[in-house]
Scaffold this motif. Sequence first.
Motif, PDB file in Angstrom:
ATOM      1  N   LEU A 182       0.632  25.934  -1.421  1.00 27.60           N
ATOM      2  CA  LEU A 182       2.004  26.142  -1.907  1.00 27.60           C
ATOM      3  C   LEU A 182       3.019  25.463  -0.989  1.00 27.60           C
ATOM      4  CD1 LEU A 182       1.651  29.874  -2.957  1.00 27.60           C
ATOM      5  CD2 LEU A 182       1.929  27.929  -4.491  1.00 27.60           C
ATOM      6  N   VAL A 183       2.721  25.451   0.322  1.00 28.16           N
ATOM      7  CA  VAL A 183       3.616  24.752   1.252  1.00 28.16           C
ATOM      8  C   VAL A 183       3.628  23.255   0.912  1.00 28.16           C
ATOM      9  CG1 VAL A 183       4.048  24.148   3.669  1.00 28.16           C
ATOM     10  CG2 VAL A 183       3.312  26.461   3.101  1.00 28.16           C
ATOM     11  N   CYS A 184       2.451  22.707   0.630  1.00 27.46           N
ATOM     12  CA  CYS A 184       2.365  21.283   0.258  1.00 27.46           C
ATOM     13  C   CYS A 184       3.160  21.016  -1.021  1.00 27.46           C
ATOM     14  CB  CYS A 184       0.914  20.856   0.058  1.00 27.46           C
ATOM     15  SG  CYS A 184      -0.049  20.912   1.584  1.00 27.46           S
ATOM     16  N   CYS A 185       3.043  21.926  -1.995  1.00 28.23           N
ATOM     17  CA  CYS A 185       3.814  21.786  -3.240  1.00 28.23           C
ATOM     18  C   CYS A 185       5.308  21.868  -2.977  1.00 28.23           C
ATOM     19  CB  CYS A 185       3.447  22.908  -4.205  1.00 28.23           C
ATOM     20  SG  CYS A 185       2.108  22.412  -5.228  1.00 28.23           S
ATOM     21  N   ALA A 186       5.677  22.809  -2.118  1.00 30.73           N
ATOM     22  CA  ALA A 186       7.098  22.962  -1.775  1.00 30.73           C
ATOM     23  C   ALA A 186       7.624  21.670  -1.150  1.00 30.73           C
ATOM     24  CB  ALA A 186       7.282  24.133  -0.810  1.00 30.73           C
ATOM     25  N   MET A 187       6.803  21.065  -0.282  1.00 34.80           N
ATOM     26  CA  MET A 187       7.219  19.821   0.370  1.00 34.80           C
ATOM     27  C   MET A 187       7.465  18.727  -0.665  1.00 34.80           C
ATOM     28  SD  MET A 187       4.717  19.985   3.707  1.00 34.80           S
ATOM     29  CE  MET A 187       5.006  18.319   4.333  1.00 34.80           C
ATOM     30  N   LEU A 188       6.640  18.713  -1.712  1.00 33.47           N
ATOM     31  CA  LEU A 188       6.827  17.705  -2.770  1.00 33.47           C
ATOM     32  C   LEU A 188       8.075  17.998  -3.602  1.00 33.47           C
ATOM     33  CD1 LEU A 188       3.100  17.398  -3.956  1.00 33.47           C
ATOM     34  CD2 LEU A 188       4.384  15.696  -2.638  1.00 33.47           C
ATOM     35  N   THR A 189       8.242  19.274  -3.984  1.00 35.34           N
ATOM     36  CA  THR A 189       9.370  19.575  -4.868  1.00 35.34           C
ATOM     37  C   THR A 189      10.713  19.433  -4.137  1.00 35.34           C
ATOM     38  OG1 THR A 189       9.110  21.928  -4.433  1.00 35.34           O
ATOM     39  CG2 THR A 189       8.083  21.108  -6.418  1.00 35.34           C
ATOM     40  N   LEU A 190      10.725  19.635  -2.832  1.00 37.63           N
ATOM     41  CA  LEU A 190      11.990  19.504  -2.094  1.00 37.63           C
ATOM     42  C   LEU A 190      12.477  18.056  -2.002  1.00 37.63           C
ATOM     43  CD1 LEU A 190      11.472  22.116   0.765  1.00 37.63           C
ATOM     44  CD2 LEU A 190      13.227  22.213  -1.007  1.00 37.63           C
ATOM     45  N   ILE A 191      11.563  17.102  -2.207  1.00 40.14           N
ATOM     46  CA  ILE A 191      12.033  15.704  -2.201  1.00 40.14           C
ATOM     47  C   ILE A 191      11.842  15.091  -3.601  1.00 40.14           C
ATOM     48  CG2 ILE A 191      11.721  15.260   0.282  1.00 40.14           C
ATOM     49  CD1 ILE A 191       9.039  13.890  -0.410  1.00 40.14           C
ATOM     50  N   ARG A 192      11.849  15.961  -4.619  1.00 42.69           N
ATOM     51  CA  ARG A 192      11.543  15.487  -5.981  1.00 42.69           C
ATOM     52  C   ARG A 192      12.508  14.400  -6.440  1.00 42.69           C
ATOM     53  NH1 ARG A 192      13.721  17.538 -10.744  1.00 42.69           N
ATOM     54  NH2 ARG A 192      11.685  17.470 -11.749  1.00 42.69           N
ATOM     55  N   ASP A 193      13.821  14.555  -6.140  1.00 44.19           N
ATOM     56  CA  ASP A 193      14.799  13.572  -6.624  1.00 44.19           C
ATOM     57  C   ASP A 193      14.509  12.182  -6.059  1.00 44.19           C
ATOM     58  OD1 ASP A 193      15.834  15.726  -7.879  1.00 44.19           O
ATOM     59  OD2 ASP A 193      17.616  15.930  -6.610  1.00 44.19           O
ATOM     60  N   GLN A 194      14.187  12.146  -4.756  1.00 45.79           N
ATOM     61  CA  GLN A 194      13.859  10.856  -4.136  1.00 45.79           C
ATOM     62  C   GLN A 194      12.578  10.282  -4.743  1.00 45.79           C
ATOM     63  OE1 GLN A 194      14.601  13.312  -0.709  1.00 45.79           O
ATOM     64  NE2 GLN A 194      14.728  11.455   0.514  1.00 45.79           N
TER      65      GLN A 194
ATOM     66  N   ILE B 180      11.340  24.852   3.882  1.00 52.15           N
ATOM     67  CA  ILE B 180      10.055  24.579   3.222  1.00 52.15           C
ATOM     68  C   ILE B 180       9.298  25.881   2.966  1.00 52.15           C
ATOM     69  CG2 ILE B 180       7.798  23.463   3.532  1.00 52.15           C
ATOM     70  CD1 ILE B 180       9.350  21.293   5.208  1.00 52.15           C
ATOM     71  N   LEU B 181       9.268  26.760   3.978  1.00 54.65           N
ATOM     72  CA  LEU B 181       8.537  28.030   3.830  1.00 54.65           C
ATOM     73  C   LEU B 181       9.209  28.922   2.783  1.00 54.65           C
ATOM     74  CD1 LEU B 181       7.727  28.675   7.589  1.00 54.65           C
ATOM     75  CD2 LEU B 181       6.044  28.209   5.794  1.00 54.65           C
ATOM     76  N   LYS B 182      10.539  28.872   2.748  1.00 56.95           N
ATOM     77  CA  LYS B 182      11.280  29.676   1.771  1.00 56.95           C
ATOM     78  C   LYS B 182      10.919  29.212   0.359  1.00 56.95           C
ATOM     79  CE  LYS B 182      16.095  30.942   0.870  1.00 56.95           C
ATOM     80  NZ  LYS B 182      16.751  29.930   0.075  1.00 56.95           N
ATOM     81  N   LYS B 183      10.878  27.887   0.190  1.00 58.25           N
ATOM     82  CA  LYS B 183      10.535  27.312  -1.115  1.00 58.25           C
ATOM     83  C   LYS B 183       9.092  27.677  -1.508  1.00 58.25           C
ATOM     84  CE  LYS B 183      11.242  24.686  -4.689  1.00 58.25           C
ATOM     85  NZ  LYS B 183      12.117  25.237  -5.728  1.00 58.25           N
ATOM     86  N   ALA B 184       8.181  27.610  -0.525  1.00 60.72           N
ATOM     87  CA  ALA B 184       6.768  27.932  -0.791  1.00 60.72           C
ATOM     88  C   ALA B 184       6.646  29.389  -1.223  1.00 60.72           C
ATOM     89  CB  ALA B 184       5.932  27.662   0.440  1.00 60.72           C
ATOM     90  N   LYS B 185       7.437  30.265  -0.594  1.00 61.22           N
ATOM     91  CA  LYS B 185       7.413  31.693  -0.929  1.00 61.22           C
ATOM     92  C   LYS B 185       7.922  31.891  -2.357  1.00 61.22           C
ATOM     93  CE  LYS B 185       6.998  36.076   0.355  1.00 61.22           C
ATOM     94  NZ  LYS B 185       6.319  36.548  -0.852  1.00 61.22           N
ATOM     95  N   GLU B 186       8.971  31.147  -2.727  1.00 58.41           N
ATOM     96  CA  GLU B 186       9.475  31.233  -4.108  1.00 58.41           C
ATOM     97  C   GLU B 186       8.394  30.816  -5.100  1.00 58.41           C
ATOM     98  OE1 GLU B 186      12.990  28.767  -4.424  1.00 58.41           O
ATOM     99  OE2 GLU B 186      14.027  29.932  -2.888  1.00 58.41           O
ATOM    100  N   LEU B 187       7.691  29.740  -4.778  1.00 52.00           N
ATOM    101  CA  LEU B 187       6.605  29.274  -5.659  1.00 52.00           C
ATOM    102  C   LEU B 187       5.530  30.346  -5.781  1.00 52.00           C
ATOM    103  CD1 LEU B 187       6.131  25.555  -4.452  1.00 52.00           C
ATOM    104  CD2 LEU B 187       7.269  26.330  -6.550  1.00 52.00           C
ATOM    105  N   GLN B 188       5.245  31.002  -4.643  1.00 47.15           N
ATOM    106  CA  GLN B 188       4.220  32.058  -4.647  1.00 47.15           C
ATOM    107  C   GLN B 188       4.660  33.223  -5.537  1.00 47.15           C
ATOM    108  OE1 GLN B 188       3.610  34.332  -0.956  1.00 47.15           O
ATOM    109  NE2 GLN B 188       1.433  33.887  -1.114  1.00 47.15           N
TER     110      GLN B 188
END
Length: 399
Positions: free
Chosen positions: A352-364, A388-396
Amino acid sequence: VRGFAPLRIADFQEVLGEPTVALSKLRELCFSGIPFDGGLRCLCWKILLNYLPLEKALWSSLLKKQRDLYSQFLKEMIIQPGIAKANLGVSREDVTLEDHPLNPNPDSRWNTYFKDNEVLLQIDKDVRRLYPDMAFFQRPTDYPCLLILDPQNEFETLRRRVEQTTLKSQTVARNRSGVTNVSSPLKTTPSSLSEYEVLPNGCEAHWEVVERILFIYAKLNPGIAYVQGMNEIVGPLYYTFATDPNSEWKEHAEADTFFCFTNLMAEIRDNFIKSLDDSQCGITYKMEKVYSTLKEKDVELYLKLQEQNIKPQFFAFRWLTLLLSQEFLLPDVIRIWDSLFADDKRFDFLLLVCCAMLTLIRDQLLEGDFTLNMRLLQDYPISDVHLILKKAKELQDSK
């Protein structure tokens, strides 16, 4: 975030003060980050990595037993072979025909010794460049290993072994087939050993301690031995234990790191074993899982990466295998590991952290071409791990 609120520290002290630690409560606390104060992080990591049992009364006897065992490993795997080698130089006549250095017999002790040297050289090359932007690993440790550095000992240390073997053979570089660059392109490495000062006798640098831990691990686990990148897993563990504010624990950082590393490797070693790549537990399966999770969470981004033929092994291999230790600065890696170690499903949260890392730079990523996107993924642009961790937690939570 430096300086945890006193209330939060009190929460940890309360959970850790119980005669039996409530693991689920501890996990929940650790997931949001562990304070460094009072050695809390070192203690929590030791519990989360199954080194310390939940019953507090057992801690001191267990630690003594494990640390004694580690001293035993040092004697058997470093000191005794070193003494045998030193003695060989002194008296030639006791070398029997069966066991002399040129004996081709695979069971020969010398054959093992030379094979070990190959592994040792690879470890040496990798540990010398641990976190080159930090002075820590080049500094002398406050607690040099007396067993090894005792001037009474006339034996060949790992340091001497490396020096002599390097003279004899140019370095054996063996990369894992198919993966050319496990370490980040940003980490520049000194071109020769001579650029490092060798510490005077009686001192040893922190990287030498890491070298010893990896060498002993390789000897005890011949099935996997040493694979490039393991140095990046030991580094943050050892750094955390060797900077423990509690000096009594800090003194035993080497042994404690060894056992925590061994336990952690038991969980992630499948990532390092090439033959398992396509099995359920292998790294390829996990990399595919990053993409299938991304597809659930953000199908547009997933399709874009697919269309550009950006395969997960181009970046997720390193992210997953090295638990993100190459993507961020050391204090941030340590913070991410608080959450990873606290995850009761173990490394599901890492996906999920890896996914968060991707979605946080999705626009680029959606705008970029192949080359630009590869550069973003190989050298990740966001350094705020809390985001990043906050985003991963949201995904979770959105499952």
